[in-house]
Design a protein around this motif. Sequence first.
Motif, PDB file in Angstrom:
ATOM      1  N   ARG A   1      -9.826  46.731  14.483  1.00  0.00           N
ATOM      2  CA  ARG A   1      -9.412  46.128  15.744  1.00  0.00           C
ATOM      3  C   ARG A   1     -10.611  46.014  16.669  1.00  0.00           C
ATOM      4  O   ARG A   1     -11.437  46.922  16.735  1.00  0.00           O
ATOM      5  CB  ARG A   1      -8.331  46.995  16.381  1.00  0.00           C
ATOM      6  N   GLN A   2     -10.687  44.905  17.391  1.00  0.00           N
ATOM      7  CA  GLN A   2     -11.718  44.704  18.405  1.00  0.00           C
ATOM      8  C   GLN A   2     -11.045  44.321  19.704  1.00  0.00           C
ATOM      9  O   GLN A   2     -10.142  43.487  19.713  1.00  0.00           O
ATOM     10  CB  GLN A   2     -12.679  43.577  18.008  1.00  0.00           C
ATOM     11  N   SER A   3     -11.477  44.925  20.782  1.00  0.00           N
ATOM     12  CA  SER A   3     -11.005  44.539  22.100  1.00  0.00           C
ATOM     13  C   SER A   3     -12.213  44.513  23.031  1.00  0.00           C
ATOM     14  O   SER A   3     -13.337  44.784  22.613  1.00  0.00           O
ATOM     15  CB  SER A   3      -9.933  45.502  22.613  1.00  0.00           C
TER      16      SER A   3
ATOM     17  N   ARG B   1     -13.076  48.545  23.416  1.00  0.00           N
ATOM     18  CA  ARG B   1     -13.303  49.453  22.285  1.00  0.00           C
ATOM     19  C   ARG B   1     -13.114  48.726  20.962  1.00  0.00           C
ATOM     20  O   ARG B   1     -12.434  47.705  20.882  1.00  0.00           O
ATOM     21  CB  ARG B   1     -12.388  50.664  22.379  1.00  0.00           C
ATOM     22  N   THR B   2     -13.721  49.302  19.918  1.00  0.00           N
ATOM     23  CA  THR B   2     -13.604  48.794  18.560  1.00  0.00           C
ATOM     24  C   THR B   2     -13.124  49.934  17.673  1.00  0.00           C
ATOM     25  O   THR B   2     -13.599  51.059  17.791  1.00  0.00           O
ATOM     26  CB  THR B   2     -14.963  48.270  18.063  1.00  0.00           C
ATOM     27  N   THR B   3     -12.178  49.622  16.791  1.00  0.00           N
ATOM     28  CA  THR B   3     -11.608  50.635  15.908  1.00  0.00           C
ATOM     29  C   THR B   3     -12.054  50.369  14.484  1.00  0.00           C
ATOM     30  O   THR B   3     -11.935  49.244  13.993  1.00  0.00           O
ATOM     31  CB  THR B   3     -10.070  50.618  15.983  1.00  0.00           C
TER      32      THR B   3
ATOM     33  N   TYR C   1     -11.910  51.847  10.345  1.00  0.00           N
ATOM     34  CA  TYR C   1     -11.250  52.712   9.369  1.00  0.00           C
ATOM     35  C   TYR C   1     -12.341  53.228   8.448  1.00  0.00           C
ATOM     36  O   TYR C   1     -13.025  52.457   7.771  1.00  0.00           O
ATOM     37  CB  TYR C   1     -10.191  51.950   8.571  1.00  0.00           C
TER      38      TYR C   1
ATOM     39  N   ARG D   1      -9.573  58.091   7.907  1.00  0.00           N
ATOM     40  CA  ARG D   1      -9.169  58.204   9.307  1.00  0.00           C
ATOM     41  C   ARG D   1      -9.773  57.073  10.101  1.00  0.00           C
ATOM     42  O   ARG D   1     -10.698  56.409   9.651  1.00  0.00           O
ATOM     43  CB  ARG D   1      -9.533  59.551   9.896  1.00  0.00           C
ATOM     44  N   LYS D   2      -9.228  56.867  11.289  1.00  0.00           N
ATOM     45  CA  LYS D   2      -9.784  55.817  12.140  1.00  0.00           C
ATOM     46  C   LYS D   2     -10.817  56.398  13.089  1.00  0.00           C
ATOM     47  O   LYS D   2     -10.777  57.581  13.427  1.00  0.00           O
ATOM     48  CB  LYS D   2      -8.693  55.078  12.895  1.00  0.00           C
ATOM     49  N   PHE D   3     -11.720  55.538  13.496  1.00  0.00           N
ATOM     50  CA  PHE D   3     -12.848  55.928  14.331  1.00  0.00           C
ATOM     51  C   PHE D   3     -12.919  54.909  15.463  1.00  0.00           C
ATOM     52  O   PHE D   3     -13.170  53.727  15.224  1.00  0.00           O
ATOM     53  CB  PHE D   3     -14.114  55.919  13.468  1.00  0.00           C
ATOM     54  N   VAL D   4     -12.648  55.348  16.682  1.00  0.00           N
ATOM     55  CA  VAL D   4     -12.614  54.460  17.845  1.00  0.00           C
ATOM     56  C   VAL D   4     -13.901  54.649  18.636  1.00  0.00           C
ATOM     57  O   VAL D   4     -14.273  55.771  18.981  1.00  0.00           O
ATOM     58  CB  VAL D   4     -11.391  54.759  18.731  1.00  0.00           C
TER      59      VAL D   4
ATOM     60  N   ASN E   1     -17.164  50.048  23.383  1.00  0.00           N
ATOM     61  CA  ASN E   1     -18.130  48.997  23.088  1.00  0.00           C
ATOM     62  C   ASN E   1     -19.465  49.180  23.795  1.00  0.00           C
ATOM     63  O   ASN E   1     -20.466  48.620  23.357  1.00  0.00           O
ATOM     64  CB  ASN E   1     -17.546  47.629  23.436  1.00  0.00           C
TER      65      ASN E   1
END
Length: 107
Positions: free
Chosen positions: A65-67, A70-72, A74, A80-83, A86
């Motif tokens: 995911r990109q916003s 922040r960018t997420t 995997y 696990r996910k890593f947030v 930016n």
Amino acid sequence: MIGLRETIEAFVGSWIWLLAAGVFSIAFKDTIGKFWSGMRFLIGNDFNIDDIVYINGNKKARIVRQSIYRTTFYLYDHNRKFVVPNDRIWSLNLEKDLLDSTSDNIN
């Protein structure tokens, strides 16, 4: 003769927008900086959603995911996910393969 009060009101009245913009910029400088970092990351075509990247050269991850803020990722190795905010993403040393590993490479 125009008094001091009228002179100050005339000057401040025509330049109040500049004062307001300066106060706004100082008050929200971190938010504005994070917004522009996010826009810079989103506008560029270097990294897109579902790209496989390597973080710091050794952690294989997929951009989920990109916003703007922040960018997420995997992380495959850790499941696990890593947030990442930016404004810090530029310090991660992201690497991406240019050719798809499943396609035939040119000699």
